[in-house]
Design a protein around this motif. Structure first.
Motif, PDB file in Angstrom:
ATOM      1  N   SER A  83      20.705  22.580  36.347  1.00  0.00           N
ATOM      2  CA  SER A  83      19.891  22.952  37.586  1.00  0.00           C
ATOM      3  C   SER A  83      18.982  24.255  37.193  1.00  0.00           C
ATOM      4  O   SER A  83      17.721  24.266  37.409  1.00  0.00           O
ATOM      5  CB  SER A  83      20.407  23.364  38.726  1.00  0.00           C
ATOM      6  N   ILE A 100      14.884  24.363  36.815  1.00  0.00           N
ATOM      7  CA  ILE A 100      14.035  25.164  37.595  1.00  0.00           C
ATOM      8  C   ILE A 100      13.062  26.035  36.636  1.00  0.00           C
ATOM      9  O   ILE A 100      11.970  26.054  37.001  1.00  0.00           O
ATOM     10  CB  ILE A 100      14.934  26.058  38.417  1.00  0.00           C
ATOM     11  N   TYR A 101      13.671  26.399  35.519  1.00  0.00           N
ATOM     12  CA  TYR A 101      13.068  27.160  34.636  1.00  0.00           C
ATOM     13  C   TYR A 101      11.896  26.277  33.976  1.00  0.00           C
ATOM     14  O   TYR A 101      10.814  26.830  33.833  1.00  0.00           O
ATOM     15  CB  TYR A 101      14.049  27.566  33.609  1.00  0.00           C
ATOM     16  N   ARG A 127      10.257  23.895  35.267  1.00  0.00           N
ATOM     17  CA  ARG A 127       9.239  23.715  36.394  1.00  0.00           C
ATOM     18  C   ARG A 127       8.451  24.910  36.437  1.00  0.00           C
ATOM     19  O   ARG A 127       7.140  24.825  36.408  1.00  0.00           O
ATOM     20  CB  ARG A 127      10.012  23.491  37.772  1.00  0.00           C
ATOM     21  N   GLY A 128       8.988  26.060  36.354  1.00  0.00           N
ATOM     22  CA  GLY A 128       8.344  27.355  36.270  1.00  0.00           C
ATOM     23  C   GLY A 128       7.427  27.381  35.039  1.00  0.00           C
ATOM     24  O   GLY A 128       6.228  28.015  34.962  1.00  0.00           O
ATOM     25  N   LEU A 129       7.905  26.692  33.926  1.00  0.00           N
ATOM     26  CA  LEU A 129       6.919  26.648  32.890  1.00  0.00           C
ATOM     27  C   LEU A 129       5.932  25.601  33.041  1.00  0.00           C
ATOM     28  O   LEU A 129       4.870  25.845  32.071  1.00  0.00           O
ATOM     29  CB  LEU A 129       7.896  26.229  31.809  1.00  0.00           C
ATOM     30  N   GLU A 151       6.115  19.318  39.968  1.00  0.00           N
ATOM     31  CA  GLU A 151       6.988  19.412  41.031  1.00  0.00           C
ATOM     32  C   GLU A 151       6.741  18.079  41.947  1.00  0.00           C
ATOM     33  O   GLU A 151       6.881  17.694  42.993  1.00  0.00           O
ATOM     34  CB  GLU A 151       6.745  20.671  41.951  1.00  0.00           C
TER      35      GLU A 151
END
Lengths: 208, 208
Positions: B194, B198-199, B201-203, B208
């Motif tokens: 997880s 999340i990381y 997605r941030g990249l 999303e």
DNA sequence: TGTACATCAGTGAACGCGCGTTCACTGATGTAC
DNA sequence: TGTACATCAGTGAACGCGCGTTCACTGATGTAC
């Protein structure tokens, strides 16, 4: 009771327990948890090797006490940085991340006792409690972050705090130890800050 | 040369060096890096305490050899998981993350020798080389991830690999050690997966 | 194929060391009256 | 305020232990001729 007659060695040390804690800190810092010995801590406190047994059950117990005090200081430092979520949840959260790293760097003795000495917080209620207290700050800071998110989009705060803890700890262990520039072309601060930033963006709490 | 006469103790061990490495692995696994002693490794290999000195300069040198072999296995395991970026850069990257955790869990002796024994890769060219090789897999996997991103949006691949390494290491140290469920309400696998998700997605490499 | 010899990879005894811990003790401190 | 006494917090000597390392040695192996 802290006032011993100055200028002559007192039979009673006056504050031996804490002096041993401090000796432990400096020894652990210098030589790692392996290098620490009860005998040397006693020597450094100017006391016979038997004296520590008046205050601690043994070697392990002394290290555990150092860790316990460390967790308390740690929690306090994180709480201060968090500052009840002011000025904004986001800046407060990031401040906590920086405080984590700062603690590890400026108080390596405590950090090592807490995380690298092999003391287990499982099965030691005292330790467990203070550890949870530190953890709770991270979790609280995470929770705040999600205020504005629709409920359905909120990740579990404890999961987020575990992620942040893991990344912070990883940065400390891998990149903030040993010679400067040892393992990484980035400073630990940059690394942690950018890592948390990217992570938070993934969480949707920072707009791109 | 590996064939000693079976059934009688041979004067020459035949493969002592590797036997010592294996003894070290099992001792380190059981008792931590502190609990490991040269003498006991020799005993476990069925050999006198002086024998190891034919193969290693001393205690440190033996641990370093274990770490060295560990880094090689580690790199291989990561490479296998990476599988040259197949089927997709993203799945390959995630597979590497899982492989990291898997290595730490299934080969704790190596992992501990590599990261918790106090051997420093700085100033040991052999170790440094194999460490870089492992690191390179992560960096390569990161690089691939950005293929489709406009150049201006690509973060430095080494930074990303350092982030992932830090988070993985943190998860291992904090949550994959000791009794199951010790520190966390989540399994290490969940946590790492997880967190990396999340990381990423941030990249911007996961929509999303 | 046999032999002489160098080299390799072990032995086993010994060393000095410092550690953690225990023990009976004693000097200092605190308290009740 | 003074005194008797209990308790506290040290001492110092001793213990057994196992460690890392060194040493002169020896048995096994490999090789040149």
């Amino acid at each position: 009771m802290n006032n011993q007659p100055r200028g002559r060695k007192a039979y009673h040390h006056g504050n031996l327990k804490q002096a041993l804690v401090e000796a432990t800190l400096s020894l652990i810092q210098e030589k790692g948890p392996t290098g620490f010995t009860l005998a040397e801590a006693a020597r450094q406190a100017g006391v016979s090797p038997a004296a520590p047994y008046r205050h601690f059950k043994g070697r392990e117990d002394l290290i555990a006490e150092v860790a316990r005090q460390g967790y308390i200081l740690f929690a306090e430092q994180l709480e201060t940085a968090y500052n009840r979520g002011k000025p904004t949840p986001l800046t407060a959260f990031e401040a906590v991340g920086r405080a984590y790293l700062d603690f590890a760097r400026t108080r390596p003795g405590y950090y090592i006792a807490m995380f690298e000495s092999g003391v287990s917080t499982v099965g030691n209620p005292d330790l467990n409690m203070v550890e949870n207290r530190a953890m709770a700050v991270l979790t609280q800071a995470a929770e705040n972050l999600f205020e504005h998110l629709p409920k359905s989009q909120r990740p579990p705060a404890t999961m987020v705090s575990h992620h942040i803890w893991a990344m912070s700890h990883g940065v400390v262990e891998l990149f903030a130890r040993g010679e400067p520039g040892g393992r990484a072309p980035f400073s630990p601060e940059e690394l942690l800050e950018s890592g948390i930033g990217i992570y938070l963006r993934g969480l949707g709490v920072i707009p791109e």
